[in-house]
Design a protein around this motif. Structure first.
Motif: not given
Length: 414
Positions: A372-376
């Motif tokens: 949920a905290a990873i997007d890049r």
């Protein structure tokens, strides 16, 4: 001085000045070559103090034991090859991995799995050897939905036959109807640029190469996929002893070898029979697959962290996902598992950075607990920072060691 002697002297001086250094060109320089990728990752980070600090880091970048070449530099080079190991060393990996398994004639070679030749080499393209595979190639059948399959093991062939193979990037196409299509399965985020002439390595050859590169060793004793004892009397204990004996025969100090295994029995065998090697042996954490280990539930850690330490385990190596969690602010923090391991006096090594591919959708298995905290892609360095500064790992396996080398150099780590 006669002209002919003057010429001979100048030639000799030329040889000393230029040819001698060339002969030592495989020696790993202290300064590492990290290329553009670490800087790309910094550019893709979320704004904040860590990004600012790394943006200001311009080197020099140096070899470090924190940076462990996972199968070499497997993000772009065929794993466990001369080319992959050499690339890892140039990128500053102070420790390089050979996953160790055995051939039909009990010779040790570097392969991630005893039975991965069908996805990591060209064996299926060689009819005489393909016929020896445990399970020869079966094409996909779109009409029935059957997927393509094969199973080719190092234990199916001799060392001499193994030497005739060429490595390729690990991958396969399950929908292929022929061998060529099956072998054309490299994930899109990797590359086949360097995969047409990968040089396979025996265990002994890996020791000689890694030694020449000035790096340390982390061989993994791979679990056999054949019944043991193999061929009558080749026991697990003989196999485990054979791997370490190779380092003794090569004159490698035990302190330079971080022997690994997913089997606690292997680690405890080394504790009993090879205490110098056991002092830095690495117990690879795989219990989450077999015993339902949960990083937030201590009752599932069997043996417990304290019990592992008491049995002689010094270093525990879990996948990244087991060591990280999210707090109530959705910040990445150490998991209860990681905190308990450190409290018990166990050193930690993590695996494997840069193995999930692009992180724009949260990554895969390695980032599962913090998805949920990873997007890049830049989150690679954010994760690495938590592992290094808060979890306190002593080293990180990486498919692209330039990233871990860059971070360690910028943060003043040895």
């Amino acid at each position: 001085m006669p002209t002919r002697f003057r010429s001979a002297l100048l030639s000799a001086l030329f040889c000393v000045a230029f040819i001698a250094p060339a002969a030592a060109q495989h020696t790993l320089p202290r300064e590492a070559q990290i290329g553009p990728r670490p800087f790309y990752l910094v550019d893709k980070m979320k704004d904040g103090p860590l990004k600012q600090k790394l943006q200001q880091c311009t080197g020099p970048f140096h070899k470090t034991d924190f940076s462990i070449g996972h199968r070499g530099a497997a993000l772009q080079f065929p794993e466990h090859t001369k080319e992959s190991y050499s690339a890892a060393a140039r990128m500053g990996a102070g420790v390089i991995e050979c996953d160790v398994t055995f051939t039909k004639d009990r010779q040790l070679v570097c392969r991630h799995s005893q039975c991965d030749l069908h996805t990591t080499t060209n064996i299926l393209s060689l009819p005489a050897l393909a016929a020896k595979c445990t399970m020869p190639f079966i094409p996909a059948d779109p009409a029935t939905g059957r997927k393509a399959s094969a199973k080719c093991c190092t234990s199916d062939i001799t060392l001499a036959e193994f030497r005739t193979l060429t490595a390729k990037m690990d991958g396969f196409n399950p929908n292929a109807t022929n061998v060529a299509g099956y072998q054309d399965g490299t994930p899109r985020w990797r590359t086949d640029l360097y995969s047409h002439s990968g040089t396979l390595m025996t265990h002994d050859e890996s020791i000689a190469l890694i030694k020449s590169l000035g790096a340390k060793f982390t061989p993994e004793l791979k679990a056999p996929e054949v019944a043991m004892p193999f061929d009558g009397d080749y026991t697990q204990e003989k196999y485990a002893s054979q791997m370490l004996r190779a380092y003794k025969d090569a004159g490698i100090p035990a302190s330079d070898v971080l022997a690994q295994s997913f089997s606690l029995a292997d680690i405890l065998y080394w504790v009993k029979t090879e205490p110098e090697f056991a002092a830095q042996a690495v117990y690879l954490e795989g219990r989450y697959e077999t015993s339902g280990l949960h990083p937030a539930k201590p009752e599932t850690w069997k043996p417990s962290m304290v019990e592992l330490k008491a049995q002689g385990v010094k270093i525990l190596a879990p996948p990244i996902t087991l060591m990280l969690a999210l707090n109530d602010k959705s910040e990445i923090v150490p998991s209860e598992y990681a905190k308990a391991a450190k409290a018990a006096g166990l050193d930690l090594i993590g695996w494997s950075l840069e193995r999930d591919g692009p992180l724009d959708r949260g990554g895969g298995f390695y980032h599962k607990s913090i998805k949920a905290a990873i997007d890049r892609d830049g989150d690679t360095l954010t994760v690495l920072d938590v592992l290094a500064q808060q979890v306190g790992v002593r080293g990180m396996f990486s498919d692209w060691p330039a990233t871990t080398t860059f971070y360690a150099s910028c943060m003043g780590m040895k």
